[in-house]
Design a protein around this motif. Structure first.
Motif, PDB file in Angstrom:
ATOM      1  N   LYS A  19       0.832  -1.155  -0.125  1.00 45.91           N
ATOM      2  CA  LYS A  19       0.060  -0.009  -0.140  1.00 45.91           C
ATOM      3  C   LYS A  19       0.716   1.141   0.069  1.00 45.91           C
ATOM      4  CE  LYS A  19      -4.045  -1.796   2.056  1.00 45.91           C
ATOM      5  NZ  LYS A  19      -5.079  -1.955   3.095  1.00 45.91           N
ATOM      6  N   SER A  20       2.328   1.130   0.061  1.00 49.74           N
ATOM      7  CA  SER A  20       3.066   2.174   0.282  1.00 49.74           C
ATOM      8  C   SER A  20       3.119   2.883  -1.333  1.00 49.74           C
ATOM      9  CB  SER A  20       4.462   1.979   0.697  1.00 49.74           C
ATOM     10  OG  SER A  20       5.129   1.316  -0.031  1.00 49.74           O
ATOM     11  N   ARG A  21       3.149   4.088  -1.475  1.00 53.39           N
ATOM     12  CA  ARG A  21       3.197   5.019  -2.596  1.00 53.39           C
ATOM     13  C   ARG A  21       4.044   6.068  -2.580  1.00 53.39           C
ATOM     14  NH1 ARG A  21      -1.672   5.392  -0.863  1.00 53.39           N
ATOM     15  NH2 ARG A  21      -2.746   7.348  -0.716  1.00 53.39           N
ATOM     16  N   VAL A  24       5.265  12.511  -3.524  1.00 53.65           N
ATOM     17  CA  VAL A  24       5.956  14.014  -4.027  1.00 53.65           C
ATOM     18  C   VAL A  24       7.458  13.605  -4.433  1.00 53.65           C
ATOM     19  CG1 VAL A  24       6.830  16.175  -3.547  1.00 53.65           C
ATOM     20  CG2 VAL A  24       4.473  15.315  -2.432  1.00 53.65           C
ATOM     21  N   ARG A  25       8.008  13.977  -5.439  1.00 55.10           N
ATOM     22  CA  ARG A  25       9.488  14.084  -5.840  1.00 55.10           C
ATOM     23  C   ARG A  25       9.864  15.524  -6.132  1.00 55.10           C
ATOM     24  NH1 ARG A  25      12.803   9.567  -8.678  1.00 55.10           N
ATOM     25  NH2 ARG A  25      11.731   8.163  -6.922  1.00 55.10           N
ATOM     26  N   ILE A  26      10.968  16.059  -5.346  1.00 53.29           N
ATOM     27  CA  ILE A  26      11.071  17.166  -5.886  1.00 53.29           C
ATOM     28  C   ILE A  26      12.844  17.274  -6.205  1.00 53.29           C
ATOM     29  CG2 ILE A  26      11.651  19.785  -4.780  1.00 53.29           C
ATOM     30  CD1 ILE A  26       9.169  19.154  -2.737  1.00 53.29           C
ATOM     31  N   TRP A  27      12.962  17.995  -7.260  1.00 50.85           N
ATOM     32  CA  TRP A  27      14.494  17.866  -7.681  1.00 50.85           C
ATOM     33  C   TRP A  27      14.942  19.526  -7.911  1.00 50.85           C
ATOM     34  CZ3 TRP A  27      17.995  14.016  -8.582  1.00 50.85           C
ATOM     35  CH2 TRP A  27      17.155  12.847  -8.449  1.00 50.85           C
ATOM     36  N   LEU A  28      16.258  19.794  -7.615  1.00 54.65           N
ATOM     37  CA  LEU A  28      16.574  20.962  -8.006  1.00 54.65           C
ATOM     38  C   LEU A  28      17.510  20.699  -8.856  1.00 54.65           C
ATOM     39  CD1 LEU A  28      16.580  24.002  -6.840  1.00 54.65           C
ATOM     40  CD2 LEU A  28      18.620  23.240  -5.405  1.00 54.65           C
ATOM     41  N   ASP A  29      17.580  21.511 -10.162  1.00 57.17           N
ATOM     42  CA  ASP A  29      18.573  21.245 -11.241  1.00 57.17           C
ATOM     43  C   ASP A  29      20.015  22.379 -10.866  1.00 57.17           C
ATOM     44  OD1 ASP A  29      17.972  23.789 -12.345  1.00 57.17           O
ATOM     45  OD2 ASP A  29      17.129  23.074 -14.080  1.00 57.17           O
ATOM     46  N   LYS A  30      20.844  22.424 -11.844  1.00 56.99           N
ATOM     47  CA  LYS A  30      22.051  23.134 -11.882  1.00 56.99           C
ATOM     48  C   LYS A  30      21.910  24.516 -11.875  1.00 56.99           C
ATOM     49  CE  LYS A  30      22.978  22.939 -16.612  1.00 56.99           C
ATOM     50  NZ  LYS A  30      24.099  22.613 -17.733  1.00 56.99           N
ATOM     51  N   ASN A  31      20.679  24.851 -12.003  1.00 60.12           N
ATOM     52  CA  ASN A  31      20.355  26.551 -12.292  1.00 60.12           C
ATOM     53  C   ASN A  31      19.274  26.605 -11.265  1.00 60.12           C
ATOM     54  OD1 ASN A  31      21.823  26.982 -14.598  1.00 60.12           O
ATOM     55  ND2 ASN A  31      20.179  26.084 -15.806  1.00 60.12           N
ATOM     56  N   SER A  39       1.957  13.380  -7.158  1.00 57.66           N
ATOM     57  CA  SER A  39       1.051  12.284  -7.122  1.00 57.66           C
ATOM     58  C   SER A  39      -0.495  12.767  -6.732  1.00 57.66           C
ATOM     59  CB  SER A  39       1.168  10.965  -6.819  1.00 57.66           C
ATOM     60  OG  SER A  39      -0.108   9.988  -6.796  1.00 57.66           O
ATOM     61  N   ARG A  40      -1.471  12.721  -7.458  1.00 58.80           N
ATOM     62  CA  ARG A  40      -2.715  13.263  -6.964  1.00 58.80           C
ATOM     63  C   ARG A  40      -3.520  12.236  -6.404  1.00 58.80           C
ATOM     64  NH1 ARG A  40      -6.992  13.535  -5.184  1.00 58.80           N
ATOM     65  NH2 ARG A  40      -8.608  14.269  -5.884  1.00 58.80           N
ATOM     66  N   SER A  41      -2.914  10.944  -6.557  1.00 57.92           N
ATOM     67  CA  SER A  41      -3.768   9.971  -5.841  1.00 57.92           C
ATOM     68  C   SER A  41      -3.554   9.843  -4.365  1.00 57.92           C
ATOM     69  CB  SER A  41      -3.026   8.683  -6.496  1.00 57.92           C
ATOM     70  OG  SER A  41      -1.886   8.297  -6.097  1.00 57.92           O
ATOM     71  N   GLY A  42      -3.254  10.723  -3.520  1.00 54.39           N
ATOM     72  CA  GLY A  42      -3.114  10.729  -2.182  1.00 54.39           C
ATOM     73  C   GLY A  42      -4.408  10.601  -1.467  1.00 54.39           C
ATOM     74  N   TRP A  43      -5.030  11.879  -1.640  1.00 54.00           N
ATOM     75  CA  TRP A  43      -6.117  11.845  -0.431  1.00 54.00           C
ATOM     76  C   TRP A  43      -7.414  12.688  -1.489  1.00 54.00           C
ATOM     77  CZ3 TRP A  43      -1.539  13.510   1.086  1.00 54.00           C
ATOM     78  CH2 TRP A  43      -0.783  12.558   2.095  1.00 54.00           C
ATOM     79  N   ASP A  44      -8.601  12.461  -1.121  1.00 51.41           N
ATOM     80  CA  ASP A  44      -9.799  13.296  -1.937  1.00 51.41           C
ATOM     81  C   ASP A  44      -9.839  14.735  -1.287  1.00 51.41           C
ATOM     82  OD1 ASP A  44     -10.640  11.063  -3.311  1.00 51.41           O
ATOM     83  OD2 ASP A  44     -12.070  10.429  -1.470  1.00 51.41           O
ATOM     84  N   ASP A  45      -9.287  14.901  -0.034  1.00 52.03           N
ATOM     85  CA  ASP A  45      -9.605  16.501   0.515  1.00 52.03           C
ATOM     86  C   ASP A  45      -7.961  17.156   0.272  1.00 52.03           C
ATOM     87  OD1 ASP A  45      -9.887  18.979   1.839  1.00 52.03           O
ATOM     88  OD2 ASP A  45     -10.765  17.738   3.562  1.00 52.03           O
TER      89      ASP A  45
END
Length: 94
Positions: A19-21, A24-31, A39-45
């Motif tokens: 059930k784990s998923r 969010v993944r956040i990246w910072l590029d060289k600039n 993922s919008r599949s987390g919660w309805d609210d």
């Protein structure tokens, strides 16, 4: 080993939980451009995302307190809140 050496490793206990998923993944590029994969599949609210953001801020503050002599957990959390307030009032992008 991850596909990219800059990726954070996934905790082992999550791989055995069907059930784990990832939410969010956040990246910072060289600039220093931020890239968000969400993922919008987390919660309805959407309010649940607010709870997650507060939990994330607390985790970050804890890490600052554990790895820096400059910040207590409370001071780091307050500084994070100040940054959120500043960005909310005067957005810099995104």
């Amino acid at each position: 080993m991850t596909a990219n050496s800059n990726e954070l490793p996934m905790p082992d206990f999550l791989t055995s939980d069907p059930k784990s998923r990832e939410l969010v993944r956040i990246w910072l590029d060289k600039n220093e451009n931020q890239v968000f994969l969400i993922s919008r599949s987390g919660w309805d609210d959407p309010a649940a995302w607010g709870l997650l953001l507060v939990d994330l801020a607390k985790q970050i503050a804890r890490q600052y307190a554990d790895t820096s002599s400059s910040f207590s957990e409370g001071a780091a959390l307050e500084r994070i809140r100040q940054g959120l307030d500043m960005e909310w009032r005067h957005p810099t992008g995104g």
